[in-house]
Motif scaffolding. Structure first.
Motif, PDB file in Angstrom:
ATOM      1  N   TYR A 135     -10.775 -31.403 -47.950  1.00 10.35           N
ATOM      2  CA  TYR A 135     -12.057 -32.103 -48.123  1.00 10.35           C
ATOM      3  C   TYR A 135     -11.874 -33.336 -49.008  1.00 10.35           C
ATOM      4  CZ  TYR A 135     -16.731 -32.792 -50.235  1.00 10.35           C
ATOM      5  OH  TYR A 135     -17.912 -33.317 -50.692  1.00 10.35           O
ATOM      6  N   LYS A 136     -11.149 -33.183 -50.099  1.00 11.81           N
ATOM      7  CA  LYS A 136     -10.895 -34.319 -50.987  1.00 11.81           C
ATOM      8  C   LYS A 136     -10.075 -35.397 -50.287  1.00 11.81           C
ATOM      9  CE  LYS A 136     -10.858 -31.385 -55.122  1.00 11.81           C
ATOM     10  NZ  LYS A 136     -10.006 -30.803 -56.194  1.00 11.81           N
ATOM     11  N   ALA A 137      -9.090 -34.963 -49.515  1.00 11.62           N
ATOM     12  CA  ALA A 137      -8.212 -35.912 -48.834  1.00 11.62           C
ATOM     13  C   ALA A 137      -8.979 -36.787 -47.846  1.00 11.62           C
ATOM     14  CB  ALA A 137      -7.090 -35.160 -48.117  1.00 11.62           C
ATOM     15  N   GLU A 138     -10.063 -36.248 -47.262  1.00 11.67           N
ATOM     16  CA  GLU A 138     -10.847 -37.009 -46.296  1.00 11.67           C
ATOM     17  C   GLU A 138     -11.484 -38.244 -46.923  1.00 11.67           C
ATOM     18  OE1 GLU A 138     -11.352 -36.773 -42.938  1.00 11.67           O
ATOM     19  OE2 GLU A 138      -9.687 -35.334 -43.055  1.00 11.67           O
ATOM     20  N   PHE A 139     -11.816 -38.165 -48.206  1.00 13.44           N
ATOM     21  CA  PHE A 139     -12.412 -39.330 -48.878  1.00 13.44           C
ATOM     22  C   PHE A 139     -11.445 -40.512 -48.917  1.00 13.44           C
ATOM     23  CE2 PHE A 139     -15.102 -35.958 -50.833  1.00 13.44           C
ATOM     24  CZ  PHE A 139     -16.345 -36.500 -50.580  1.00 13.44           C
ATOM     25  N   LEU A 140     -10.156 -40.200 -48.990  1.00 10.63           N
ATOM     26  CA  LEU A 140      -9.155 -41.251 -49.124  1.00 10.63           C
ATOM     27  C   LEU A 140      -8.831 -41.916 -47.791  1.00 10.63           C
ATOM     28  CD1 LEU A 140      -6.717 -39.414 -51.579  1.00 10.63           C
ATOM     29  CD2 LEU A 140      -8.698 -40.854 -52.125  1.00 10.63           C
ATOM     30  N   LYS A 141      -9.292 -41.320 -46.699  1.00  6.63           N
ATOM     31  CA  LYS A 141      -8.988 -41.863 -45.373  1.00  6.63           C
ATOM     32  C   LYS A 141     -10.003 -42.896 -44.908  1.00  6.63           C
ATOM     33  CE  LYS A 141      -6.722 -37.604 -43.789  1.00  6.63           C
ATOM     34  NZ  LYS A 141      -6.775 -36.494 -42.792  1.00  6.63           N
ATOM     35  N   SER A 142     -11.166 -42.917 -45.550  1.00  7.90           N
ATOM     36  CA  SER A 142     -12.237 -43.805 -45.094  1.00  7.90           C
ATOM     37  C   SER A 142     -12.550 -44.880 -46.127  1.00  7.90           C
ATOM     38  CB  SER A 142     -13.502 -42.982 -44.816  1.00  7.90           C
ATOM     39  OG  SER A 142     -14.598 -43.822 -44.535  1.00  7.90           O
ATOM     40  N   ALA A 143     -12.598 -46.117 -45.655  1.00  6.91           N
ATOM     41  CA  ALA A 143     -12.945 -47.234 -46.542  1.00  6.91           C
ATOM     42  C   ALA A 143     -14.409 -47.174 -46.954  1.00  6.91           C
ATOM     43  CB  ALA A 143     -12.656 -48.549 -45.836  1.00  6.91           C
ATOM     44  N   GLU A 148     -20.126 -26.537 -52.653  1.00  6.16           N
ATOM     45  CA  GLU A 148     -20.088 -27.613 -53.631  1.00  6.16           C
ATOM     46  C   GLU A 148     -21.312 -27.625 -54.531  1.00  6.16           C
ATOM     47  OE1 GLU A 148     -18.760 -32.308 -53.847  1.00  6.16           O
ATOM     48  OE2 GLU A 148     -19.207 -31.406 -51.898  1.00  6.16           O
ATOM     49  N   LYS A 149     -21.068 -27.915 -55.810  1.00  3.66           N
ATOM     50  CA  LYS A 149     -22.131 -28.040 -56.805  1.00  3.66           C
ATOM     51  C   LYS A 149     -22.483 -29.520 -57.001  1.00  3.66           C
ATOM     52  CE  LYS A 149     -21.015 -24.038 -59.763  1.00  3.66           C
ATOM     53  NZ  LYS A 149     -20.695 -23.662 -61.167  1.00  3.66           N
ATOM     54  N   ASN A 150     -23.326 -29.775 -57.997  1.00  5.67           N
ATOM     55  CA  ASN A 150     -23.667 -31.145 -58.369  1.00  5.67           C
ATOM     56  C   ASN A 150     -22.415 -31.929 -58.746  1.00  5.67           C
ATOM     57  OD1 ASN A 150     -26.507 -31.548 -58.207  1.00  5.67           O
ATOM     58  ND2 ASN A 150     -26.794 -30.210 -59.970  1.00  5.67           N
ATOM     59  N   PHE A 151     -22.400 -33.211 -58.386  1.00  5.09           N
ATOM     60  CA  PHE A 151     -21.341 -34.099 -58.810  1.00  5.09           C
ATOM     61  C   PHE A 151     -21.434 -34.309 -60.305  1.00  5.09           C
ATOM     62  CE2 PHE A 151     -19.559 -38.611 -58.779  1.00  5.09           C
ATOM     63  CZ  PHE A 151     -18.252 -38.192 -58.591  1.00  5.09           C
ATOM     64  N   GLU A 153      -9.648 -41.047 -58.517  1.00  7.71           N
ATOM     65  CA  GLU A 153     -10.059 -40.883 -59.918  1.00  7.71           C
ATOM     66  C   GLU A 153     -11.366 -40.092 -60.048  1.00  7.71           C
ATOM     67  OE1 GLU A 153      -9.050 -43.845 -58.601  1.00  7.71           O
ATOM     68  OE2 GLU A 153      -7.038 -43.618 -59.488  1.00  7.71           O
ATOM     69  N   ASP A 154     -12.166 -40.070 -58.989  1.00  5.56           N
ATOM     70  CA  ASP A 154     -13.459 -39.369 -59.031  1.00  5.56           C
ATOM     71  C   ASP A 154     -13.334 -37.867 -58.801  1.00  5.56           C
ATOM     72  OD1 ASP A 154     -15.088 -41.708 -59.395  1.00  5.56           O
ATOM     73  OD2 ASP A 154     -14.753 -42.186 -57.277  1.00  5.56           O
ATOM     74  N   PHE A 155     -12.190 -37.426 -58.312  1.00  7.16           N
ATOM     75  CA  PHE A 155     -12.055 -36.021 -57.924  1.00  7.16           C
ATOM     76  C   PHE A 155     -12.232 -35.061 -59.095  1.00  7.16           C
ATOM     77  CE2 PHE A 155      -9.207 -37.064 -54.010  1.00  7.16           C
ATOM     78  CZ  PHE A 155     -10.313 -37.620 -53.386  1.00  7.16           C
ATOM     79  N   GLU A 156     -11.952 -35.533 -60.304  1.00  5.93           N
ATOM     80  CA  GLU A 156     -12.101 -34.643 -61.464  1.00  5.93           C
ATOM     81  C   GLU A 156     -13.570 -34.287 -61.719  1.00  5.93           C
ATOM     82  OE1 GLU A 156     -11.737 -36.449 -65.484  1.00  5.93           O
ATOM     83  OE2 GLU A 156     -11.111 -38.267 -64.390  1.00  5.93           O
ATOM     84  N   TYR A 157     -14.498 -35.034 -61.099  1.00  4.69           N
ATOM     85  CA  TYR A 157     -15.928 -34.778 -61.290  1.00  4.69           C
ATOM     86  C   TYR A 157     -16.522 -33.899 -60.185  1.00  4.69           C
ATOM     87  CZ  TYR A 157     -15.391 -38.635 -64.574  1.00  4.69           C
ATOM     88  OH  TYR A 157     -14.970 -39.442 -65.612  1.00  4.69           O
ATOM     89  N   LEU A 158     -15.714 -33.538 -59.201  1.00  4.56           N
ATOM     90  CA  LEU A 158     -16.187 -32.632 -58.157  1.00  4.56           C
ATOM     91  C   LEU A 158     -16.285 -31.226 -58.726  1.00  4.56           C
ATOM     92  CD1 LEU A 158     -14.119 -33.860 -55.082  1.00  4.56           C
ATOM     93  CD2 LEU A 158     -16.547 -34.250 -55.521  1.00  4.56           C
ATOM     94  N   ARG A 159     -17.370 -30.536 -58.404  1.00  5.75           N
ATOM     95  CA  ARG A 159     -17.621 -29.184 -58.922  1.00  5.75           C
ATOM     96  C   ARG A 159     -17.887 -28.231 -57.751  1.00  5.75           C
ATOM     97  NH1 ARG A 159     -15.940 -31.669 -62.652  1.00  5.75           N
ATOM     98  NH2 ARG A 159     -16.995 -32.204 -64.608  1.00  5.75           N
ATOM     99  N   PHE A 160     -17.348 -27.035 -57.848  1.00  5.36           N
ATOM    100  CA  PHE A 160     -17.534 -26.033 -56.805  1.00  5.36           C
ATOM    101  C   PHE A 160     -17.806 -24.660 -57.412  1.00  5.36           C
ATOM    102  CE2 PHE A 160     -14.553 -29.218 -55.227  1.00  5.36           C
ATOM    103  CZ  PHE A 160     -15.084 -29.539 -53.989  1.00  5.36           C
ATOM    104  N   TYR A 161     -18.552 -23.843 -56.685  1.00  2.00           N
ATOM    105  CA  TYR A 161     -18.670 -22.434 -57.044  1.00  2.00           C
ATOM    106  C   TYR A 161     -17.334 -21.742 -56.777  1.00  2.00           C
ATOM    107  CZ  TYR A 161     -23.820 -22.785 -57.142  1.00  2.00           C
ATOM    108  OH  TYR A 161     -25.113 -23.114 -57.440  1.00  2.00           O
ATOM    109  N   GLU A 162     -17.104 -20.660 -57.488  1.00  2.00           N
ATOM    110  CA  GLU A 162     -15.926 -19.855 -57.202  1.00  2.00           C
ATOM    111  C   GLU A 162     -16.028 -19.280 -55.793  1.00  2.00           C
ATOM    112  OE1 GLU A 162     -13.042 -19.046 -58.937  1.00  2.00           O
ATOM    113  OE2 GLU A 162     -13.710 -20.774 -60.130  1.00  2.00           O
ATOM    114  N   PRO A 163     -14.929 -19.197 -55.055  1.00  5.28           N
ATOM    115  CA  PRO A 163     -14.981 -18.606 -53.707  1.00  5.28           C
ATOM    116  C   PRO A 163     -15.623 -17.224 -53.735  1.00  5.28           C
ATOM    117  CG  PRO A 163     -12.858 -19.640 -54.078  1.00  5.28           C
ATOM    118  CD  PRO A 163     -13.578 -19.672 -55.392  1.00  5.28           C
ATOM    119  N   ASN A 164     -16.556 -16.994 -52.835  1.00  2.00           N
ATOM    120  CA  ASN A 164     -17.316 -15.745 -52.823  1.00  2.00           C
ATOM    121  C   ASN A 164     -17.473 -15.271 -51.381  1.00  2.00           C
ATOM    122  OD1 ASN A 164     -19.170 -13.669 -53.057  1.00  2.00           O
ATOM    123  ND2 ASN A 164     -20.439 -14.717 -54.562  1.00  2.00           N
ATOM    124  N   GLU A 165     -16.812 -14.159 -51.059  1.00  2.00           N
ATOM    125  CA  GLU A 165     -16.826 -13.643 -49.684  1.00  2.00           C
ATOM    126  C   GLU A 165     -18.219 -13.189 -49.233  1.00  2.00           C
ATOM    127  OE1 GLU A 165     -13.372 -11.026 -48.717  1.00  2.00           O
ATOM    128  OE2 GLU A 165     -12.848 -11.459 -50.811  1.00  2.00           O
TER     129      GLU A 165
END
Length: 199
Positions: A32-40, A192-195, A47-59
């Protein structure tokens, strides 16, 4: 001693399955993060990836669904955050349970993307839930499917793969607004959580 070995036999497959699930979600998030780098046109850079927030994986939030196709769905205009509209058709519904309560989400197909070969089988699920405006983005989140995923006997919807629209990261984007039929009265504490950076 026999009971001890039996307990270990039961425990280890469950433990390994949980580890595999967590690894699958972590791999998905890296992609998912890599996709951001493919599009202009993308709103984020490395540098923004450190601000991405996610819930812990939950089955719990990977749910088995019943798919009900919509017969002769009519095109409609879905409002966006920019005040414009995008044309979709309702493709069907996914019906499922969480904690023994029944829910459903409409699945849409973009008529604009349908004419592009690589997106011809692309399906879209914009949704809102009780985490919006709190732990997750107030404008809702999205899930994607491909038509081939609806061909198997068991259809799974994995909220751990729910992601934010571009509008959650930056101004100037036209993001579809989840329609009322896709407002879930449950807190989907997955995906994904809030940025973590103001814009």
């Amino acid at each position: 001693m026999k009971n001890v070995f039996l307990g270990l036999f039961i425990f280890f497959p469950v433990f390994l399955f949980a580890q595999d699930f967590k690894a699958e979600i972590e791999k998905h998030r890296e992609e998912y993060k890599a996709e951001f780098l493919k599009s202009a046109n993308a709103p984020l850079n490395q540098e923004d990836f450190e601000y991405l927030r996610f819930y812990e994986p939950n089955e719990k939030f990977k749910v088995e669904c019943k798919f009900v196709a919509t017969k002769r769905g009519e095109p409609f205009e879905l409002p966006t955050s920019a005040g414009k509209t995008k044309t979709y058709v309702k493709f069907g519904e996914l019906r499922f349970q969480i904690d023994k309560k029944k829910y459903k989400l409409a699945v849409y197909q973009s008529l604009g993307l349908k004419i592009i070969p690589q997106y011809r089988d692309y399906l879209f699920i914009p949704f809102k839930d009780l985490t919006n405006g709190k732990e997750s983005y107030g404008g809702g989140r999205y899930l994607d499917l491909r038509m081939k995923q609806l061909e198997s006997d068991k259809i799974y919807l994995d909220f751990n793969k729910a992601y934010n629209p571009y509008c959650a990261f930056s101004e100037g984007y036209s993001c579809p607004i989840p329609p009322k039929e896709n407002h879930l009265k449950i807190a989907i504490e997955a995906g994904e959580k809030n940025f973590g950076k103001n814009h």
